[in-house]
Design an enzyme around this catalytic site. Structure first.
Site, PDB file in Angstrom:
ATOM      1  N   ALA A 386       0.834  -1.197   0.000  1.00 41.33           N
ATOM      2  CA  ALA A 386       0.000   0.000   0.000  1.00 41.33           C
ATOM      3  C   ALA A 386       0.871   1.249   0.000  1.00 41.33           C
ATOM      4  O   ALA A 386       0.590   2.222  -0.707  1.00 41.33           O
ATOM      5  CB  ALA A 386      -0.924  -0.003   1.214  1.00 41.33           C
ATOM      6  N   GLU A 389       7.269   3.996   3.984  1.00 41.54           N
ATOM      7  CA  GLU A 389       7.504   5.210   4.757  1.00 41.54           C
ATOM      8  C   GLU A 389       8.914   5.768   4.619  1.00 41.54           C
ATOM      9  O   GLU A 389       9.469   6.279   5.596  1.00 41.54           O
ATOM     10  CB  GLU A 389       7.211   4.942   6.232  1.00 41.54           C
ATOM     11  CG  GLU A 389       8.180   3.980   6.927  1.00 41.54           C
ATOM     12  CD  GLU A 389       7.834   2.514   6.830  1.00 41.54           C
ATOM     13  OE1 GLU A 389       8.418   1.709   7.567  1.00 41.54           O
ATOM     14  OE2 GLU A 389       6.969   2.171   6.007  1.00 41.54           O
ATOM     15  N   HIS A 422      -0.828   6.132   8.909  1.00 39.73           N
ATOM     16  CA  HIS A 422       0.150   5.089   9.238  1.00 39.73           C
ATOM     17  C   HIS A 422       1.551   5.493   8.789  1.00 39.73           C
ATOM     18  O   HIS A 422       2.514   5.434   9.566  1.00 39.73           O
ATOM     19  CB  HIS A 422      -0.291   3.789   8.546  1.00 39.73           C
ATOM     20  CG  HIS A 422       0.595   2.608   8.784  1.00 39.73           C
ATOM     21  ND1 HIS A 422       0.215   1.545   9.562  1.00 39.73           N
ATOM     22  CD2 HIS A 422       1.844   2.301   8.326  1.00 39.73           C
ATOM     23  CE1 HIS A 422       1.186   0.639   9.587  1.00 39.73           C
ATOM     24  NE2 HIS A 422       2.188   1.082   8.841  1.00 39.73           N
ATOM     25  N   GLU A 423       1.667   5.911   7.538  1.00 32.23           N
ATOM     26  CA  GLU A 423       3.002   6.215   6.997  1.00 32.23           C
ATOM     27  C   GLU A 423       3.605   7.463   7.644  1.00 32.23           C
ATOM     28  O   GLU A 423       4.818   7.522   7.853  1.00 32.23           O
ATOM     29  CB  GLU A 423       2.930   6.392   5.471  1.00 32.23           C
ATOM     30  CG  GLU A 423       2.382   5.193   4.723  1.00 32.23           C
ATOM     31  CD  GLU A 423       3.058   3.881   5.095  1.00 32.23           C
ATOM     32  OE1 GLU A 423       4.282   3.870   5.323  1.00 32.23           O
ATOM     33  OE2 GLU A 423       2.359   2.853   5.150  1.00 32.23           O
ATOM     34  N   HIS A 426       5.243   6.633  10.876  1.00 30.31           N
ATOM     35  CA  HIS A 426       6.541   5.974  10.710  1.00 30.31           C
ATOM     36  C   HIS A 426       7.703   6.974  10.643  1.00 30.31           C
ATOM     37  O   HIS A 426       8.853   6.579  10.857  1.00 30.31           O
ATOM     38  CB  HIS A 426       6.545   5.153   9.427  1.00 30.31           C
ATOM     39  CG  HIS A 426       6.070   3.745   9.604  1.00 30.31           C
ATOM     40  ND1 HIS A 426       6.469   2.943  10.659  1.00 30.31           N
ATOM     41  CD2 HIS A 426       5.225   2.982   8.854  1.00 30.31           C
ATOM     42  CE1 HIS A 426       5.904   1.757  10.534  1.00 30.31           C
ATOM     43  NE2 HIS A 426       5.137   1.749   9.458  1.00 30.31           N
TER      44      HIS A 426
END
Length: 1006
Positions: A386, A389, A422-423, A426
């Site tokens: 998907a 990062e 999410h990324e 990171h």
């Protein structure tokens, strides 16, 4: 021809100089070297010499002996060459080498020095400080050449420089001393050892501790078509195919792009230069420092020096993209790069603006500033995951970052939002502080997955993600996986190269997130945040292990006067597989006390008998059990009990006979809760009369627990069917979603049985009243998301999906009507939030022309989210010919994007009419699928799980076992897990199918 073939057969090579050209390598071999060292040079004189016969004989014997010794030496050297792995093949990822000591430099140095290239881990003798990397990228023939200059420090004396390298053609190597007497160091030999993907440089003299050196390597390689390392991708723009190239280095693929110390612990700074045709632009982790145009129409971009970072976070890209940008209050420039038409349409604007808000959110939450001057978001047409990062240059597949508000559903927007959240997390957990080694990959993935929900709640508070959606999408999902006998601890040792890929699974991501959420609730939000701040500040630009985190969180608790040893509590959750089922039983004969027991929850309870070594270790956990009591009008405040023994008795206050017990309040704990049957009846009665006395989270939790406890044999099969009778009274989305997920699992076990209609009719009866009350959404108006109505929209969608899936006639007619209107008017008025349901239902019920219409729309639409929905709809057909056609087209043509091929096969397998087709196709095409996706994290395990999870006959089980034998079991744990799941499905049918249908025939609610 592959790079492996180009290399040819390269033997050991020796040169007296530090710089060695590979063209010299086919010259003198080992036998010449031995001859130089062993040859006897006789003295000569002017006069002739008379020799006695015995001396002649002795001389002859000496010569013969010398020849024999030389021959043996040559054979030994050839044997060494074979051991060193200097074969013509440069590929190969597998290795049986075991872990070779710790990374602190205190391992067995002598053992490492013997043949350090044989170990999985790099020797600890050297540590990189800085890389100067210069690349020339040719997009016409998809090749690149490079030169890397690595400055490193010697920790322990050694003659060997061992670097990771894979699929690179080395041209020249030089080693320089950087001490008081700088100069070129003589290279004794150099070779590639493909078993561990390393390149070995053996020197004539040792490198000395506390000194710095440099190694310079020039190399060539191809820009690969597979989606790892430095790879190429393509897209269409105004009818013309365009190409771009980008990197994907995690976890172990930086070595495919340049020689390096490719382990997380070896952090260094990087300075990257990219030379390419001026018609392209290039990106890397840092901003461009200088750009120099050449006379030949090429340009060289020099990027600023990075902070200390791991190799797998280095990144670059060469493309024809355009961008939009925003700047944060602190001056960080955020740009989103994508295809020009996507940028022009504004498809990247949503992600760009939430990223700006998220950087500020994380800076405030962690109390640590974002470390780089810029952050680029790059939307690529093809990518194995998907997103990735990379620090300062995060790469996303287009489906996960481009949003067209005209056609995108809420679920698509929510998924995209969470990927971005999410990324960005990171950039702190991963980029700034990196796990020491892959065994603790959950330290970054678990935190990023947890913050998907926390960060999304910050953006959209009414979505209520962390308290609600987290339960169904993370907790319930991973507990199904972690309840298998083939599960593993979240922290698992990495012994073999293939283990590195294996640790990236849902246990690391989702169980990691669930344990972090449980810990945050035990500690309290403010204390938890302070502990995270201390952890990040202490280990920034460095590496950390789980004990480093536990220590900082323990210190934070101690500052609050709470003497809880976090390591002691959490080790049993991270170092043991699985989780407990906590059984709470009222002691009616005693004074208001309850007996609480814990045991390891496993779906296959016979596994404890078959594998006593695994299951007789008396696994125990320290469990923070929250508990409340209540009745039809009242619920007490919760108390927390720490359960650390197999069986405990506790007093919980006054309990009348009609009062129920409820454990794991709001499902903050990572465990299941079971009760005595009387308490279950009281809880079901409460749900039937006044469900809102029990929280939304616990209502969803009760549904998930009861279905899974019954599947594992802890409860009778009728109990889960009884609990869903309350659903007509349920007004909230989350319990419906939990029920839908559980019913879906049961549906796939029963959908090919003769009496299936008994089950589907029972479900439809529970759904009917809510379906008619909720109705269908209105046609799309301005904008696709109305935030205030999120819960209502999602509940409406869930109920429509259940109604259409289980055969509600009105739902079917509505879907057919909407599809027919679209075809006749060529105007799509179907609300985006239910398009996937309508498309799938229409394709399954209508004729081949509708399938062809959807296929045509799939090719003509430019909206990324719409493409995905249309493609999945094609898998819903009842026509075996069309399903076979789709399967064949997906793998053998460019019509279906690479990353979508696996989804096509999985969705065909979920269709009861296509399950056998997908299963057969998977086996027939396994070699192709495994070669294409085998190295990509998740891909193979996702495919294997998706195709096999609903096989449930003895025949299919035998076919699976036979396939594993024939294929050699290349996907290891994923196939073992598949066998366990299919065995459980077969066992469930033999034990419980009859019970289910007997109860359904007698049920007054059926």
């Amino acid at each position: 021809m592959s790079l492996e073939d180009k290399l040819g057969n390269k033997g050991l090579s020796f040169t007296p100089m530090g710089i060695e050209d590979n063209n010299m390598r086919n010259g003198r071999g080992l036998s010449d070297q031995w001859a130089d060292s062993m040859v006897v040079r006789p003295r000569t004189t002017e006069r002739s010499i008379t020799v006695h016969k015995k001396l002649v004989l002795g001389f002859a014997i000496s010569i013969l002996t010398l020849i024999v010794v030389t021959a043996i030496a040559v054979l030994l050297s050839v044997r060494f060459e074979e051991c060193a792995g200097e074969s013509s093949s440069r590929g190969g990822n597998g290795s049986n080498a075991k872990f070779n000591g710790s990374r602190d430099g205190n391992g067995n140095h002598k053992d490492e020095e013997a043949q350090p290239w044989r170990h999985l881990r790099l020797p600890t003798s050297l540590r990189p400080r800085h890389y100067d990397l210069r690349l020339s990228v040719n997009m016409d023939n998809f090749t690149f050449s490079g030169e890397v200059n690595i400055e490193f420090e010697c920790v322990n004396s050694t003659k060997f420089i061992v670097l990771h390298m894979d699929r690179l053609e080395v041209e020249k190597v030089a080693v320089y001393s950087d001490n008081k007497k700088p100069g070129v160091m003589r290279i004794h030999r150099q070779f590639h050892y493909p078993g561990n993907q390393v390149y070995v440089i053996a020197l004539h003299r040792e490198l000395k501790p506390m000194r710095t050196y440099k190694v310079n390597i020039t190399f060539d390689a191809e820009i690969e078509s597979e989606l790892l390392g430095f790879f190429r991708s393509s897209y269409m723009l105004q009818g013309e195919r365009r190409y771009m190239a980008v990197t994907q280095f995690s976890p172990t693929h930086a070595r495919k792009a340049f020689p390096c110390f490719d382990e997380p612990i070896y952090k260094a700074t990087f300075r990257v230069s990219l030379r390419h045709d001026a018609s392209y632009l290039s990106l890397s982790n840092m901003p461009v420092e200088a750009s120099i145009s050449d006379d030949d129409g090429w340009v060289t971009n020099h990027f600023s020096r990075t902070p200390r970072m791991s190799t797998y976070y280095l990144a670059w890209a060469v493309c024809n993209f355009t961008y939009r940008e925003v700047t944060t209050e602190s001056g960080v420039v955020i740009r989103l790069y994508a295809r020009p038409n996507a940028i022009q349409s504004g498809a990247g604007d949503y992600a760009l603006h939430i990223t700006k808000r998220l950087l500020q959110f994380y800076e405030d939450y962690f109390k640590v500033k974002y470390s780089l001057p810029k952050l680029d978001l790059l939307a690529v047409p093809k990518h194995p995951y998907a997103a990735m990062e990379n620090w300062g240059l995060s790469v996303f597949v287009e489906q996960k970052i481009l949003l067209d508000p005209e056609v995108s559903s809420f679920s698509y927007q929510m998924e995209l939002t969470m990927v971005v959240v999410h990324e960005i997390c990171h950039q702190w957990f991963g980029d700034l502080v990196t796990p020491v080694w892959w065994e603790d990959v959950w330290l970054k993935e678990g935190f990023a997955h947890f913050f998907e929900y926390v960060g999304t709640d910050f953006l959209f508070p009414k979505w209520n993600m962390e308290k609600q959606r987290f339960l169904t999408d993370v907790l319930h999902e991973v507990m199904m996986l972690d309840g298998l006998a083939s599960s593993h601890p979240i922290s698992q040792e990495v012994y073999d190269a293939t283990d590195i890929d294996r640790v990236f699974d849902w246990i690391a991501y989702k169980k990691g997130a669930a344990l972090i959420r449980m810990l945050a609730n035990v500690m309290g939000q403010q204390v938890f945040q302070r502990g995270l701040n201390d952890y990040l500040m202490t280990h920034m630009y460095s590496n950390a292990g789980r004990d480093d985190l536990w220590n900082k969180l323990t210190e934070a608790m101690q500052k609050e006067g709470k003497d809880i040893n976090i390591k002691e509590v959490m080790d049993c959750w991270t170092l043991q597989m699985g989780y407990p089922v906590v059984t709470i039983s009222k002691n009616y004969s005693l004074d208001h006390s309850v007996t609480i027991t814990q045991e390891h929850f496993v779906y296959d309870r016979d596994a404890k008998i078959r594998d006593p070594d695994i299951f007789n270790r008396s696994l125990q956990w320290q469990i923070p059990l929250t508990l409340a009591v209540g009745n039809s009008t009242y619920k007490s405040s919760e108390v927390i009990l720490w359960i650390s023994n197999k069986t405990e008795t506790h007093k919980v206050g006054r309990m009348d006979e009609d009062m129920w017990l409820l454990g794991n309040i709001n499902q903050t704990g990572y465990f299941r809760v079971n009760y005595d049957l009387h308490n279950w009846r009281l809880l079901i009665g409460q749900l039937m009369t006044n469900p809102e006395i029990i929280s939304v989270g616990n209502r969803a939790g009760l549904i998930d627990d009861v279905f899974n406890l019954a599947r594992a044999g802890y409860l009778p099969q009728n109990v889960p069917l009884q609990i869903i009778c309350y659903l007509p009274q349920e007004r909230e989305f989350l319990p419906w979603h939990a029920a839908s997920r559980s019913l879906y699992q049961l549906d796939k076990l029963l959908d090919r049985t003769e009496d299936y209609s008994l089950f589907s009719d029972y479900v439809l009866k529970q759904v009917a009243s809510k379906y008619h009350k909720m109705g269908w959404p209105l046609a799309l108006t301005e904008g696709s998301i109305i935030q205030a109505s999120y819960q209502t929209e999602e509940l409406q969608r869930e109920v429509i999906m259940l109604a259409c899936s289980f055969g509600n006639k009105h739902c079917h007619r509505q879907a057919v009507s909407l599809i027919s209107d679209w075809i006749s008017s060529n105007k799509n008025r179907i609300p985006p939030n239910v398009r996937d349901i309508v498309y799938c239902t229409g394709v399954s019920l209508m004729d081949e022309d509708v399938w062809e219409f959807i296929w045509m729309k799939f090719h003509s639409t430019t909206a990324i989210s719409e493409k995905k929905v249309l493609l999945e709809a094609l898998t819903c057909s009842d026509n075996g010919f069309l399903l076979n056609r789709l399967l064949n087209l997906s793998l053998s043509s460019d019509l279906v994007p690479d990353q979508d091929v696996i989804d096509v096969i999985i969705h065909v397998g979920r269709n009861p009419h296509g399950r056998h087709l997908a299963w057969r196709y998977f086996r027939e095409k396994w070699d192709i699928l495994n070669s294409r996706y085998g190295e990509a994290l998740f891909m193979n395990s996702k495919l294997i799980s998706g195709v096999t999870e609903f096989l449930n006959t003895e025949t299919e089980l035998n076919e699976l076992k036979e396939f594993i034998q024939i294929s050699g079991g290349g996907a290891g744990p994923a196939l073992a897990r598949a066998v366990e799941i299919v065995e459980a499905n077969v066992r469930w049918h033999s034990l419980y199918e009859r019970q289910i249908f007997q109860w359904l025939r007698k049920s007054p609610n059926g």
